[in-house]
Scaffold this motif. Sequence first.
Motif, mmCIF file in Angstrom:
data_model
loop_
_atom_site.group_PDB
_atom_site.id
_atom_site.type_symbol
_atom_site.label_atom_id
_atom_site.label_comp_id
_atom_site.label_asym_id
_atom_site.label_seq_id
_atom_site.Cartn_x
_atom_site.Cartn_y
_atom_site.Cartn_z
ATOM 1 N N MET A 1 -75.827 19.317 -107.698
ATOM 2 C CA MET A 1 -76.771 19.828 -108.717
ATOM 3 C C MET A 1 -77.138 18.574 -109.705
ATOM 4 N N ALA A 2 -76.047 17.910 -110.217
ATOM 5 C CA ALA A 2 -76.262 16.638 -111.021
ATOM 6 C C ALA A 2 -77.137 15.671 -110.432
ATOM 7 N N GLU A 3 -76.914 15.548 -109.125
ATOM 8 C CA GLU A 3 -77.915 14.503 -108.511
ATOM 9 C C GLU A 3 -79.280 14.835 -108.596
ATOM 10 N N ILE A 4 -79.395 16.040 -108.047
ATOM 11 C CA ILE A 4 -80.944 16.521 -107.921
ATOM 12 C C ILE A 4 -81.499 16.563 -109.356
ATOM 13 N N LEU A 5 -80.671 17.028 -110.294
ATOM 14 C CA LEU A 5 -81.348 16.978 -111.608
ATOM 15 C C LEU A 5 -81.654 15.604 -112.357
ATOM 16 N N LEU A 6 -80.887 14.397 -112.008
ATOM 17 C CA LEU A 6 -81.165 13.037 -112.192
ATOM 18 C C LEU A 6 -82.365 12.549 -111.536
ATOM 19 N N GLY A 7 -82.631 13.027 -110.155
ATOM 20 C CA GLY A 7 -83.603 12.779 -109.476
ATOM 21 C C GLY A 7 -84.834 13.345 -110.082
ATOM 22 N N ARG A 8 -85.023 14.652 -110.235
ATOM 23 C CA ARG A 8 -86.043 15.313 -110.771
ATOM 24 C C ARG A 8 -86.603 14.575 -112.030
ATOM 25 N N ARG A 9 -85.595 14.335 -112.996
ATOM 26 C CA ARG A 9 -85.873 13.784 -114.369
ATOM 27 C C ARG A 9 -86.464 12.487 -114.260
ATOM 28 N N GLY A 10 -85.892 11.491 -113.159
ATOM 29 C CA GLY A 10 -86.388 10.090 -113.064
ATOM 30 C C GLY A 10 -87.753 10.206 -112.206
ATOM 31 N N ARG A 11 -87.980 10.799 -111.066
ATOM 32 C CA ARG A 11 -88.952 10.988 -110.141
ATOM 33 C C ARG A 11 -89.244 9.485 -109.596
ATOM 34 N N GLN A 12 -88.589 8.703 -109.189
ATOM 35 C CA GLN A 12 -88.709 7.483 -108.750
ATOM 36 C C GLN A 12 -87.611 7.165 -107.636
ATOM 37 N N SER A 13 -87.379 6.170 -107.004
ATOM 38 C CA SER A 13 -86.476 5.690 -106.144
ATOM 39 C C SER A 13 -85.132 5.836 -107.059
ATOM 40 N N PRO A 14 -84.014 6.082 -106.251
ATOM 41 C CA PRO A 14 -82.632 6.377 -107.152
ATOM 42 C C PRO A 14 -82.440 5.035 -108.035
ATOM 43 N N ILE A 15 -82.725 3.832 -107.423
ATOM 44 C CA ILE A 15 -82.576 2.584 -108.295
ATOM 45 C C ILE A 15 -83.240 2.569 -109.766
ATOM 46 N N ASN A 16 -84.827 2.890 -109.598
ATOM 47 C CA ASN A 16 -85.782 2.922 -110.578
ATOM 48 C C ASN A 16 -85.212 4.219 -111.551
ATOM 49 N N THR A 17 -84.931 5.318 -110.898
ATOM 50 C CA THR A 17 -84.529 6.592 -111.518
ATOM 51 C C THR A 17 -83.208 6.147 -112.298
ATOM 52 N N MET A 18 -82.464 5.485 -111.941
ATOM 53 C CA MET A 18 -81.235 5.344 -112.741
ATOM 54 C C MET A 18 -81.488 4.226 -113.885
ATOM 55 N N ASP A 19 -82.684 3.261 -113.460
ATOM 56 C CA ASP A 19 -82.869 2.370 -114.573
ATOM 57 C C ASP A 19 -83.654 3.099 -115.830
ATOM 58 N N SER A 20 -84.317 3.902 -115.337
ATOM 59 C CA SER A 20 -85.137 4.761 -116.372
ATOM 60 C C SER A 20 -84.535 5.620 -117.231
ATOM 61 N N LEU A 21 -83.690 6.309 -116.590
ATOM 62 C CA LEU A 21 -82.831 7.445 -117.328
ATOM 63 C C LEU A 21 -82.059 6.780 -118.168
ATOM 64 N N ALA A 22 -81.208 5.433 -117.689
ATOM 65 C CA ALA A 22 -80.393 4.986 -118.647
ATOM 66 C C ALA A 22 -81.188 4.430 -119.954
ATOM 67 N N ALA A 23 -82.388 3.919 -119.647
ATOM 68 C CA ALA A 23 -83.191 3.623 -120.955
ATOM 69 C C ALA A 23 -83.265 4.406 -121.799
ATOM 70 N N GLU A 24 -83.568 5.550 -121.224
ATOM 71 C CA GLU A 24 -84.047 6.721 -122.166
ATOM 72 C C GLU A 24 -82.962 7.190 -123.024
ATOM 73 N N GLU A 25 -81.540 7.158 -122.313
ATOM 74 C CA GLU A 25 -80.580 7.687 -123.095
ATOM 75 C C GLU A 25 -79.909 6.449 -123.879
ATOM 76 N N GLY A 26 -80.391 5.497 -123.917
ATOM 77 C CA GLY A 26 -79.820 4.507 -124.432
ATOM 78 C C GLY A 26 -78.446 3.659 -124.011
ATOM 79 N N LEU A 27 -78.626 3.570 -122.666
ATOM 80 C CA LEU A 27 -77.464 3.157 -121.927
ATOM 81 C C LEU A 27 -77.782 1.771 -121.344
#
Length: 470
Positions: free
Chosen positions: A64-90
Motif C-alpha cells: 500500500m505504501a509503495e503504490i501510494l508513493l508511486g501515485r503521488r510521484g507519478r514518474q519512474s521510481p527514481i524521479n518519484t522519490m526525488d520529487s517526493l523527498a523535495a516536496e517533504e523537505g527531505l
Amino acid sequence: MTAKRTSIHGQWSSRWAFILAATGSAVGLGNIWRFPYLAGENGGGAFVLVYLVCVVLVGIPIMMAEILLGRRGRQSPINTMDSLAAEEGLSRHWHLLGWMGVVAGFIILSYYSVIAGWTLAYIFRTGAGAFVDADAAFSKQMFTELISDPERLLAWHTIFIVMSVVIVSRGVKSGLERAVKFLMPALLILLLVMVGYAMSTERFMDGITYLFVPDFEQLADKNFFADILLPALGQAFFSLSIGMGAIMIYGSYLSQKSSITFNCFSIAIADTSVALLAGVAIFPIVFTYGLEPAGGPGLIFITLPIAFGQMPFGTFFGTLFFILLLFAAWTSSISLLEPAVTWLVENRNMSRVKATTIAGVIAWLLGLVTVLSFNHWAFSFSFAGVIKENGLFDIFDILTSNILLPIGGLLVAIFAAWLMSRSSTVDELGLGDSTAYQAWRFAVRYVAPFGVIVIFLNAIGVFKLLGFVE
Ligand code: PFF
C-alpha cells in the motif's frame, strides 16, 4: 495539499486494469516455481505459516505504501522519490531507493528470464508427448539434461528477453489488461485440474500435512530467524513484487479515484491463492513418487511432468499449463523492466523502444551468469541451513529477495510512515482518519520496519554477538 501530478507515460484505462496488471506482476514464477521449492527446502508447514504472516503484516502494508508513493510521484521510481523527498523537505538522496530498485530489477530479470526459458522448453517437450508414462527417474534426467546444456539455456533465455522487450517497448498498458484477464482465470482452472490429480494420488494427505501443519520438531536444529523467517520474508517481497519499484511504477499510472486498500488486498489474495494451490498440486506428487521435497529449483519441472505423464489428457493439460506459466512469467518480467525504462525515457529523452532495448541487453548479458551457474560455473554453498548447488544463480536470488527487496521495502515504509506528512498519506489513501488508516499506519510505522530489522539482525547474528539470544 500539493497539486496532483499526471504521468507522462499515461494512465490505466480502468480500475480493473490496474488490479489485473499488478496481479500479472505479482503472480508468476515466484508463486509456482519459487514458493514450492522454498517451502520444500525450509521446513514445509512452518515456512508456509510464517510466509502468510509476513504477507499480512509486512507485505500488504508495504505494498500500500509503495503504490501510494508511486501515485503521488507519478514518474519512474527514481524521479518519484526525488520529487517526493523535495516536496517533504527531505534529502534528495532518497532517489537512491529508486536506483536500488532498478539494480534489483535487472538482477531478478536476468535469472527470471532463464527460468522462464525452462518453461518455454517444457512447453515443447510436454507438447511433443515426451512425458507420457514418465517415471521420477526419467523426469529428473530430462531436467538435468536441459540445465547442463548452456547453449540450450541461452537460446531460451534470449527468446524470453526478446519477448519481454517487445511488449515493454510498446508501452505496458495496451495488451496487458486483456492478456491478464484471460490468463489468470485460465491459470487458476489449470491449477485446480492439477490439484484434482494430486487428490487422486496415494499420498495426497501427506502432501497437505507437509504444507499446512508446521512440524516444529523438524525445526529443532534450525535457526528460526535465519533459516525460516528470512527466506519467508524474502518470498513475500518477491511474490508480491514489492521493494524494488515495480508496484510503485504501476501505482504511478493509477487513477486518483481508485482505492489503494481494496486493490492491494485483491492482489495479495490472488497471489497467495495461486502459491498455495501450486503447493497443494506439487507436494502430493513429491511424496507419491518418492522425490525429495528439498529438490531445489528443479522441483516443479521434475514433479509436474510426472503428473502430466499419468493423468488423462496429460499432454494437453501439461502443454497448456506451461504456456500459461510462461504468460504469467511474461507479465511479471514486464514489471521488472518498467522502472528502468521509464527512467531512461524521462531522463535520457530516449524513445521507449531504445530504452527498452538497452535495458533488455543489460538483463540478457547478466543472465549469462545464471545460464552458466547450472553447468560450467556451478558450485555449492550453504544458506539458511540448506545446501545451494547453483552458485551465482543462488547468490543473485538471495541477494535480491532476501536483502535488496526487504531493504527497499523498509525504506518505503520509513519514508511513507515516518517522514511523509500524515496529511499526505491520509489524502492519498482516501480512508480518512479511520481505524483502517490507523491500522495501516501502525503496520508501516512499527510492525513492518521492526519486523524487517529484527529478522535481518538475527539472521546476521548481531543479537547473538550482543548476547541477547543464546
Ligand atoms: N512477483 C513475481 C513473481 O512472483 O513471479 C516476480 C517479481 C516481479 C518480483 C516484479 C519482483 C518484481 F518487482
